[in-house]
Design an enzyme around this catalytic site. Structure first.
Site: not given
Ligand code: CDV
Length: 315
Positions: A47, A106, A123, A142, A168, A193
Site C-alpha cells: 500500500e 488510497n 480503499k 487516513e 491494508c 502498512n
C-alpha cells in the site's frame, strides 16, 4: 490442465521521507527483477508503495500534494511499467491518487503482463482519524487525507486468473473476502502498512503479527481463495512497521512468508485449482449460504440491540 500462477509478494523496507520517487521506483524494479528471475508472473507491492507512510504526519493544506499521483503511469512510475512489460510480469501497486476533480483516494491498480492497467481499487475501510492529535509518537490520518473508496470490491481477469483487490485495513474485514469470493475471485491481492503504534488502537505488540496473519488465513480459508499480501516494513523516519508479507493458500495455510524487514521477494507456485475442493464442499456457497438470514450485516453498521427471535419453548 492445472492452473498455476507464479505469485510473488515484494515486501518493501522502510522509505524515509528524504527518498525521491525515482529512487523508490528503482528499488521496486530491483524487486521485480528478482521476482522475475524466480519465474514470477504477478508481483504484489505494498500500500502507498511510492513514498513513506505519510498519513503518520499532520500536514497543512498545500504541504502534502507531492505524495499524490495525478495520473498512472506518470513519469516517475513509467520505468516500472516498462521494465515489467519487458519481463512479461504483471504487478499490483498501491499509491495515493489525486483525481482530475481533486478527490484523494488510497488506491491500488492491477497491471497485466502487457503493461495494461486491468483493475483498480480504492480503499473502503479507512482507519485512524481526521483530527490533529499532536504529541503522540505518530498519528494515523487516513481519514484526513483520503475519501472512502467508491469503486466497490472488484474482481478482474489476470491472464485467466480471477483476482480480487483490497488494501491494508480491508484485510481485517470478512465482508471484503466474501464480496470478492461471491464474484468468483480465486486470488485476493493486497498491500499494507501496519505501524507498531496507532492512536486509539489497543493491541499488544505481540498480537500485531498474529492478527495480521490470522486475518489473511481466515479470509483465505473461509472463501476458498489464495491471499497474497505485501507490506512495507521496518523503520521509516524512525517509525516501525511490521513485516510478515505472505502468501496464503485456500486451506488457510501460509505457503511462504518474508523472513526479514527489508526489501525482500517471496515467490510461490500457486495451484489456483486448490480452491476448488473447498468451493465444492464445505464452502459451496450456492448450496449452504443463508443470505435470507444475513440482512443485518448489510443493514446495520455499528453494534446494537439483539434482534427479536420468535420461538416457542414447547416446539
Ligand atoms: N494502513 C492501514 O490501514 N493500517 C491499519 C492499521 C494498523 C491502522 C491496518 O489494519 O494494518
Amino acid at each position: 490442465m492445472a492452473k498455476n500462477l507464479m505469485l510473488a509478494v515484494a515486501q518493501v523496507g522502510g522509505i524515509d521521507s528524504s527518498e525521491s520517487k525515482p529512487e523508490v521506483v528503482a528499488r521496486l524494479i530491483a524487486l521485480l527483477e528478482e521476482a522475475a528471475s524466480q519465474g514470477a508472473e504477478l508481483v504484489v507491492f505494498p500500500e502507498l508503495t511510492l513514498t513513506t507512510f505519510f498519513p503518520r504526519t499532520w500536514f497543512e493544506e498545500g504541504d502534502f500534494e507531492g505524495y499524490f499521483e495525478k495520473s498512472m503511469p506518470n513519469d516517475d512510475v513509467r520505468p516500472l511499467f516498462e521494465r515489467a512489460k519487458d519481463l512479461g510480469v504483471g504487478f499490483y501497486l498501491g499509491y495515493a491518487e489525486l483525481t482530475s476533480d481533486q478527490k484523494r483516494y488510497n488506491t491500488s491498480i492491477l497491471v497485466n503482463k502487457h503493461g495494461d492497467i486491468v483493475g483498480k481499487y480504492r480503499k473502503m475501510h479507512l482507519p485512524g482519524h481526521a483530527d490533529n492529535r499532536e504529541g503522540l509518537p505518530n498519528q494515523h490520518l487516513e481519514k484526513k487525507y483520503f475519501l472512502e473508496g467508491d469503486l466497490g470490491f472488484g474482481v478482474f481477469d489476470f491472464h485467466g486468473v480471477q483476482v480480487g483487490m483490497c488494501l491494508c485495513n480491508d484485510r481485517r474485514w470478512p465482508e471484503v473476502y466474501r464480496s470478492l469470493s461471491l464474484q468468483g475471485a480465486e486470488l485476493v491481492v493486497l498491500g499494507y502498512n501496519t505501524p507498531d503504534f496507532v492512536p486509539g488502537w489497543q493491541e499488544e505488540p505481540h498480537a500485531k503479527m498474529f492478527t495480521h496473519l490470522l486475518s489473511l488465513q481466515a479470509g483465505a480459508y473461509q472463501n476458498s481463495v489464495f491471499v497474497a499480501a505485501a507490506g512495507k516494513s521496518g523503520f521509516e523516519d524512525g517509525h516501525h512497521m511490521i513485516g510478515g508479507s505472505a502468501v496464503v493458500a485456500p486451506s488457510g495455510e501460509i505457503l511462504a512468508k518474508a523472513a526479514g524487514e527489508g526489501d525482500e521477494v517471496v515467490v510461490v507456485k500457486a495451484d489456483i485449482d486448490m480452491g476448488r475442493p473447498y468451493k465444492e464442499s464445505v464452502f459451496d456457497f450456492a448450496a449452504h449460504r443463508r443470505p435470507d438470514a444475513y440482512g443485518i450485516i448489510a443493514e446495520r453498521k455499528g453494534r446494537g440491540a439483539p434482534l427479536p427471535v420468535a420461538f416457542n419453548v414447547n416446539d
